[in-house]
Write an enzyme that holds these catalytic residues in place. Structure first.
Site: not given
Length: 287
Positions: A189, A194
């Site tokens: 991912d 993030h």
């Protein structure tokens, strides 16, 4: 284009064939916090190639079709969607290495009305590539905040019950590290939310946040430690609602209640006293 109920139900999410190695399983385990105590013999099989094992929650990163809702043809306002709930049912233990096939489809939509968004329910089944045997089923609820008024009214594929009001029977605190999101993204991912501070600030966060599925895996680790004595074959089902983001470096405490129908749990970011996973439920097989 706007989200259309029948169009999205029929959306052809590509099938994914994936080969993964013991090293991939070790990386996943390290990325979700295993090995924090490198002398714990119960954790070593997940991070060391001697008699290797895979964590049950690793199924969430296998056969992943990518961010398919970002395709303009879906009609989804992908910028405003959030991962709302996640379910995992393990039909047979995940091997530490192998080749799998992931098949994803939309199984329902719950329209909240114009201006109120819609919840899209999708399901991914993970199969052994050689035998086509079912390994795991993953149910995902995605809250599409900008897509109400599409007309769907399907029932959710999984039910979540509220956390018990009594004191928990057990609790397990596990730390996350400041670099944990950077590690976890290497499992597949690559959302810059993030990793990139500017992207995180533009999204309304003070800094990059931890992946929700990493938080889900930390809760799975807590249950594996507290209720399964690190036997991955015993954790057969796990589901929860994402209630709040986690910042890498926070301590996560999973509160556990034992019941006749399995385990109820919630996960709290200790430093902020904030529930980050709610309505958690798990099934533990007998020894």
């Amino acid at each position: 284009m706007a989200l259309d109920y029948h169009h999205l139900l029929a959306w052809p999410v590509p099938e994914v064939r994936q080969t993964y190695s013991v090293r991939d399983s070790q990386l996943y385990a390290l990325a979700v916090g295993l090995g924090a105590d490198p002398t714990d013999p119960r954790q070593l099989p997940f991070v060391y190639e001697q008699s290797p094992q895979a964590l049950p929650t690793q199924a969430v990163v296998l056969g992943y079709p990518g961010f398919w809702m970002k395709d303009p043809g879906t009609g989804v306002d992908w910028v405003r969607l959030v991962h709302a709930e996640q379910g995992l049912t393990v039909h047979r233990p995940l091997p530490a290495s192998g080749e799998v096939i992931g098949r994803t489809r939309v199984i329902g939509i719950n329209d909240k009305g114009p201006g109120k968004g819609a919840i899209v329910y999708s399901r991914r089944t993970l199969h052994d590539a050689a035998s086509d045997e079912l390994i795991a089923t993953l149910d995902i609820s995605t809250f599409c905040r900008g897509d109400g008024g599409c007309g769907g009214s399907d029932a959710p594929p999984m039910t979540l019950t509220p956390t018990p009001e009594r004191a928990p029977d057990a609790a397990c605190e596990l730390p996350t590290t400041p670099q944990q999101a950077l590690l976890y993204r290497l499992c597949g991912d690559l959302n810059p939310l993030h990793a990139d501070p500017e992207v995180a600030r533009a999204a309304g966060f003070e800094r990059p946040i931890l992946h929700g599925l990493c938080t889900f895996a930390v809760a799975g680790h807590a249950l594996l430690r507290t209720a399964c004595d690190y036997d991955p074959a015993r954790l057969t089902a796990l589901k929860a609602r994402f209630s709040a983001p986690v910042y890498p470096g926070e301590t996560l405490r999973t509160d556990i209640w034992h019941g006749a129908d399995g385990i109820a749990f919630r996960t709290v970011a200790v430093e902020r006293d904030t529930v980050v996973l709610s309505h958690g439920q798990a099934q533990i097989a007998a020894r």
